[in-house]
Design an enzyme around this catalytic site. Structure first.
Site, PDB file in Angstrom:
ATOM      1  N   PHE A 193      -8.904  -1.447   2.282  1.00  0.00           N
ATOM      2  CA  PHE A 193      -9.743  -1.143   3.439  1.00  0.00           C
ATOM      3  C   PHE A 193      -9.163   0.039   4.212  1.00  0.00           C
ATOM      4  O   PHE A 193      -7.953   0.236   4.237  1.00  0.00           O
ATOM      5  CB  PHE A 193      -9.855  -2.376   4.355  1.00  0.00           C
ATOM      6  CG  PHE A 193     -10.463  -3.566   3.660  1.00  0.00           C
ATOM      7  CD1 PHE A 193     -11.812  -3.574   3.315  1.00  0.00           C
ATOM      8  CD2 PHE A 193      -9.688  -4.661   3.323  1.00  0.00           C
ATOM      9  CE1 PHE A 193     -12.374  -4.653   2.648  1.00  0.00           C
ATOM     10  CE2 PHE A 193     -10.243  -5.750   2.660  1.00  0.00           C
ATOM     11  CZ  PHE A 193     -11.588  -5.751   2.320  1.00  0.00           C
TER      12      PHE A 193
ATOM     13  N   GLU B 140       0.813  -1.221   0.000  1.00  0.00           N
ATOM     14  CA  GLU B 140       0.000   0.000   0.000  1.00  0.00           C
ATOM     15  C   GLU B 140       0.840   1.262   0.000  1.00  0.00           C
ATOM     16  O   GLU B 140       0.515   2.241  -0.675  1.00  0.00           O
ATOM     17  CB  GLU B 140      -0.952   0.006   1.208  1.00  0.00           C
ATOM     18  CG  GLU B 140      -2.169  -0.889   1.049  1.00  0.00           C
ATOM     19  CD  GLU B 140      -1.876  -2.360   1.296  1.00  0.00           C
ATOM     20  OE1 GLU B 140      -0.756  -2.683   1.745  1.00  0.00           O
ATOM     21  OE2 GLU B 140      -2.758  -3.186   1.048  1.00  0.00           O
TER      22      GLU B 140
ATOM     23  N   HIS C 172     -12.749  -5.635   8.688  1.00  0.00           N
ATOM     24  CA  HIS C 172     -12.252  -4.305   8.307  1.00  0.00           C
ATOM     25  C   HIS C 172     -13.276  -3.170   8.421  1.00  0.00           C
ATOM     26  O   HIS C 172     -13.398  -2.364   7.509  1.00  0.00           O
ATOM     27  CB  HIS C 172     -11.727  -4.335   6.863  1.00  0.00           C
ATOM     28  CG  HIS C 172     -10.766  -5.437   6.569  1.00  0.00           C
ATOM     29  ND1 HIS C 172      -9.517  -5.500   7.131  1.00  0.00           N
ATOM     30  CD2 HIS C 172     -10.870  -6.527   5.771  1.00  0.00           C
ATOM     31  CE1 HIS C 172      -8.878  -6.580   6.690  1.00  0.00           C
ATOM     32  NE2 HIS C 172      -9.678  -7.230   5.875  1.00  0.00           N
TER      33      HIS C 172
END
Lengths: 322, 338
Positions: free
Chosen positions: B84, B61, B128
């Protein structure tokens, strides 16, 4: 990589400029000087195309931006935080470089960010189907950050046109490189990403230039990224006024004897392209040029409300230059 | 007019914008044609645009957002999916320290046309749920969007993609495959920074975001029987905040309840309360209350989740509190009225 005689002299002028810039700005207490490390930025960022993006390590970034066409007075105004700087005094101009010259700088104090930004410039080149490449340099301390690992792996998997150059000066603040990794070279880490890892003498501007140019050609011809380690040494403190008590004095002196500017000057003298008297004149002229630029920058106005720009936080549609 | 879910409306917007502008591309993990994104969040985009513009990445990420910021300052307009909202923890450096600062710190010479889209909220898969939008909302230079209806989602996503600034686009998993709504097939935009009065009322203003908007509308209808007329404002854009609409509403009703599905401590909705308090403090005292999730990490067991979540009862309780008509259950509603 063949370097023409005129390019050799141009490289020398940039090396000399870098040395004088680093010595002059290194007197400022918060500046992070690159004295002794100049061969890495100069060798890396010489010979690129206008469309390429560079993201130089903050240690040596001023001369890298100058090589791309930025003028020294405005760059120095940035170091001093003046209203006339590229950043309008909104961020420190010693680490945040003018994007108009396709020089990507730091926009925060978070190291490793430029590794991401350069990877993104390579991603843009891919999406826009241009043949531009991105060349980024960073200290060896950054090779322990997630940004390094994630971005190089991402670039490797996508075959992005980017060259990663580790300017290994062997110290992250006071932390020795040998304390922060078990492999013998940052270049060895390339094995883990399945890309070439090259180690060069970072105090030899021609060796750096040659390695980077080969990697650039590879990137430009869709060959993917390369990781280069240019080994050098930080002969100063982390910043201008810091005393590197954690360094071994004998070690430091031995590296000073491998000074990249003196080595390159000797090389050009051996080729009869330069003589000591000319070199001395060039050095005087360079220092005079830098002092003149610095004096102008010092006289520039301090930023005020216009530069604070409370209402310029967001880009408006008209501001979109791209 | 087609009736779409929130998920379909968002994908429709991205598809149209990618057709319209070849500089727009999408990057993220498992967003391509082999998986089509978590909860079908990129359904069909991989088939339509191929791997060159719908780019699957490793599970990285920090790199996908960091590189997207670099792409945004070098001529393209990336949309990144951070799967998420929890994973915003992994990207705060490129998002909050770089994307947010680059336009300003470059002296206006660079801009960052970037959309970071992320799933959150109590949804069908029960994982999440954390809503961390307030992290981004607290940073100068980021825009934050949270749509509650399919039509809003399409218009806001189109605006986000066309905006020259970094935008965090929050997609609630509980709304994702839920209620359908007529959504125009043609391109349209809903300007960022414009709230929507989803229900007009005279007695109390409820400013809500995300899943709390349909909940507030439901509660407002229920409270008609108790002669309480609730105005429901859907902020839609948390940043920039539509101060005018909110202040005008509270100036009219004299009462404010804010409602979101995150922890009240540090919630961006506290900024709404502060804004109203500052604007109206010299003219009237405004009773205020807030509804959020209980101040503990989001628990897993359904029984615990139910206890922590905002619900009709808690919202009614907050509304009646500012109406100065306490309900019988208000005394034991921990974490609702603070």
């Amino acid at each position: 990589v063949d370097v023409s005689q005129s390019d050799l002299l141009t490289l020398y002028r940039f090396m000399l400029t870098a040395r004088c810039v680093e010595e002059m700005l290194g007197k400022l207490p918060g500046f992070h000087p690159a004295v002794g490390e100049e061969a890495v930025p100069i060798g890396s960022f010489f010979g690129l195309k206008e469309g390429d993006y560079i993201a130089p390590h903050y240690r040596g970034a001023i001369t890298a931006a100058y090589m791309r066409g930025a003028d020294l007075r405005t760059l120095f105004a940035g170091v001093l935080g003046k209203a006339t700087s590229h950043n309008l005094g909104r961020f420190r101009g010693d680490i945040c470089m003018p994007i108009a010259y396709r020089v990507i700088g730091m926009y925060s104090g978070v190291l490793g960010s430029t590794i991401s930004l350069a990877t993104g410039a390579a991603l843009s080149a891919r999406v826009l189907r241009s043949d531009n490449v991105a060349v980024v340099s960073f200290g060896e301390g950054c090779s322990n950050l997630g940004a390094f690992h994630e971005n190089i792996n991402l670039a490797a998997t996508l075959d992005l046109p980017v060259v990663y150059i580790c300017q290994n000066n062997q110290f992250a603040m006071s932390t020795r490189a040998t304390q922060s990794m078990r492999c013998s070279s940052v270049a060895d880490r390339a094995i883990g990403y399945g890309i070439p890892g090259i180690r060069v003498d970072g105090n030899d501007v021609l060796a750096v230039h040659s390695a980077v140019q080969k990697a650039v050609s590879r990137a430009r011809s869709h060959g993917g990224p390369t990781l280069i380690e240019a080994l050098t040494y930080r002969v100063s403190g982390h910043y201008g006024s810091e005393q590197p008590t954690y360094q071994n004095a004998d070690e430091r002196e031995s590296w000073k004897k491998r000074d990249p500017l003196a080595r390159f000057q000797n090389h050009l003298e051996s080729l009869a392209l330069l003589d000591p008297a000319t070199a001395s004149q060039l050095a005087d002229a360079t220092r005079a040029m830098l002092s003149a630029a610095m004096n102008l920058a010092r006289a520039d106005p301090e930023p005020g409300h216009a530069e604070l720009g409370e209402h310029q936080l967001f880009a408006t549609p008209q501001a979109a230059a791209f | 007019m087609r009736r779409l879910t929130l998920q379909q409306a968002i994908v429709a917007s991205i598809s149209q914008e990618m057709q319209r502008d070849t500089r727009v591309f999408h990057i993220g993990q498992s967003i391509g044609s082999s998986f089509n994104g978590s909860m079908s969040s990129t359904k069909g985009l991989g088939d339509e645009f191929g791997t060159e513009r719908v780019i699957d990445t490793p599970m990285s990420e920090l790199a996908m957002v960091g590189a997207a910021v670099g792409a945004a300052i070098s001529g393209t307009r990336p949309i990144v999916q951070v799967m998420f909202s929890e994973f915003l923890s992994l990207v705060m450096s490129p998002l909050a320290c770089d994307a947010a600062t680059i336009h300003y710190r470059s002296g206006g010479k660079a801009c960052v046309p970037l959309v970071v889209r992320t799933l959150f909220g109590a949804g069908p898969h029960r994982g999440h749920p954390e809503d961390f939008h307030s992290w981004a909302a607290s940073v100068p230079g980021l825009k934050v969007i949270m749509p509650s209806t399919p039509r809003d989602a399409k218009g806001l996503m189109t605006s986000a993609i066309r905006d020259d600034n970094p935008v965090l686009f929050m997609e609630h998993m509980g709304l994702y495959h839920g209620a359908r709504e007529a959504v125009p097939e043609e391109e349209f935009t809903i300007p960022l920074g414009v709230a929507d009065i989803k229900r007009a009322g005279r007695d109390v203003t409820v400013v809500a975001i995300g899943m709390l908007v349909p909940l507030a509308i439901k509660v407002a209808e229920a409270l008609r029987s108790q002669s309480v007329d609730v105005e429901v404002i859907d902020l839609r854009t948390v940043v920039p905040l539509d101060k005018d609409t909110v202040i005008a509403s509270v100036a009219k009703t004299g009462r404010l309840v804010v409602a979101s599905e995150t922890w009240s401590c540090g919630d961006s909705m506290a900024e709404v309360m502060a804004t109203v308090a500052e604007a109206l403090c010299t003219t009237r005292a405004v009773p205020m209350a807030r509804v959020g999730v209980t101040q503990v990490p989001r628990p897993f067991a359904m029984a615990l989740e139910r206890m922590t979540m905002p619900n009709e009862e808690k919202l009614v309780c907050a509304i009646m509190h500012v109406m100065n008509r306490p309900t019988s259950s208000s005394a034991d509603n921990h974490g609702v009225l603070e």
